[in-house]
Design a protein around this motif. Structure first.
Motif, PDB file in Angstrom:
ATOM      1  N   LYS A  61       0.840  -1.198   0.000  1.00  0.00           N
ATOM      2  CA  LYS A  61       0.000   0.000   0.000  1.00  0.00           C
ATOM      3  C   LYS A  61       0.874   1.246   0.000  1.00  0.00           C
ATOM      4  O   LYS A  61       1.853   1.328   0.746  1.00  0.00           O
ATOM      5  N   THR A 278      -4.118   5.781  -2.762  1.00  0.00           N
ATOM      6  CA  THR A 278      -3.590   5.044  -1.602  1.00  0.00           C
ATOM      7  C   THR A 278      -4.525   3.932  -1.138  1.00  0.00           C
ATOM      8  O   THR A 278      -4.152   3.134  -0.282  1.00  0.00           O
ATOM      9  N   SER A 281      -4.164  -1.393  -4.050  1.00  0.00           N
ATOM     10  CA  SER A 281      -2.921  -2.104  -3.767  1.00  0.00           C
ATOM     11  C   SER A 281      -1.862  -1.843  -4.831  1.00  0.00           C
ATOM     12  O   SER A 281      -2.154  -1.674  -6.013  1.00  0.00           O
TER      13      SER A 281
END
Length: 355
Positions: A61, A278, A281
């Protein structure tokens, strides 16, 4: 590392031999003799010169380094909430409390008291440095003393903010942070009552990082400096390096158990993850070992040699004949294995199982 590689090669060769069937094992101690019965393999592959890389790819992430909660220094009501995702720099408001802006200034010491004429300390020094940087330093001698010149500079600054020019800086008027911040979460909403125990927002450095979770068995990949390649949510690829591990059991987060969360810094700096989502993935490819410009063959081409000396060999096919040559094996990656030996050259054909 050689011992571990040898074990991996042995396992791969046993599996390959079981599937190949038709590939001959070298007899006795003569690894260079022609294959028994002049048998040719069912298929061949070329010896290639290439780079081999051992890697592991996991999800990650995009995040920002040094997350921390920013709490209100005084009781009040949020009249303008922090804007999630915003980058706030020196002199800008982080949020508003009781219809007054709470301004970001730079410095390592928190704002812990009201600053006014007669005060002395590092917080005063920080304040004066910020006033000078914002253009209100005329006649101001930057030092730890809050004097009349400081008061006059504060009044000029307060007027620019449409605040009552008191010449004093109240305990809740400013927030000191080391540098510009990224608002990664707005913890208090409009009209929320907040106080010294209430997080108004979560701030972080503007430096992007990628966090990824690895198994405990992958501990060598968590070493500081390990190279990675990150495929960001947009599809853009960015190189980076592991800069540390993150304790996910802290700050109320769930303990990750047997996993290790690593933090990766992108080589491209602040702009590397600009505009990335964000919440989506990223893909993180960890490189644990690499070998450049080596000879390699498919793993299933390597056969175990019987006899007193053992070792490994390749069935070299030349025209309508074949012969077994002894080779040294090295790293395995992507179904290929590094091989070397005095009788081995790029472009040679070696026996493999039929595809």
């Amino acid at each position: 590392m050689r011992r571990r590689t040898g074990i991996m090669v042995a396992a791969a060769v046993v599996a390959a031999a079981a599937g190949a069937g038709a590939l001959a094992f070298g007899g006795g101690d003569d690894a260079d003799a022609s294959a028994r019965n002049d048998g040719l393999p069912p298929a061949t592959a070329a010896v290639v010169r290439t780079d081999l890389t051992q890697s592991k790819t996991v999800d990650g992430k995009v995040d920002f380094a040094q997350r921390r909660a920013v709490k209100s220094a005084v009781d009040g009501t949020v009249t303008v909430a922090a804007r999630e995702g915003a980058t706030v720099t020196r002199g800008q408001a982080l949020y508003e409390l009781d219809d007054k802006p709470v301004t970001l200034l730079y410095g390592p010491v928190p704002a812990f008291r009201e600053m006014k004429v007669g005060a002395r300390g590092t917080d005063v020094l920080q304040l004066e440095r910020n006033l000078a940087a914002l253009g209100y330093g005329a006649g101001l001698y930057v030092d730890p003393r809050y004097d009349k010149a400081t008061e006059a500079a504060v009044e000029r600054w307060q007027k620019s903010l449409n605040r009552t020019p008191t010449g004093r800086v109240g305990k809740g008027d400013v927030v000191f942070q080391p540098d510009r911040v990224k608002v990664v979460a707005a913890d208090a909403a409009l009209a929320d009552a907040v106080g010294p125990d209430t997080a108004v927002l979560t701030a972080a450095s503007t430096k992007p990082v990628v966090r990824a979770e690895l198994d405990q068995s992958d501990a060598p990949l968590t070493a500081k400096g390990t190279k990675v390649e990150v495929t960001l949510p947009s599809g853009k690829k960015e190189p980076g390096r592991v800069t540390g591990t993150v304790n996910t059991g802290a700050a109320g987060e769930e303990d990750a158990g047997d996993s290790i969360t690593v933090e990766v810094t992108l080589d491209g700096g602040r702009s590397a993850a600009s505009g990335e989502d964000t919440k989506v993935s990223a893909s993180v490819r960890f490189v644990s070992e690499s070998r450049e410009n080596v000879l390699a063959v498919p793993v299933e081409a390597v056969v175990a040699l019987r006899g007193a000396h053992g070792g490994y060999g390749l069935q070299i096919v030349e025209g309508g004949t074949s012969r077994m040559v002894r080779v040294e094996t090295g790293m395995t990656a992507d179904s290929r294995i590094e091989v070397s030996g005095p009788d081995l050259k790029e472009g040679m054909k070696v026996g493999v199982a039929k595809q």
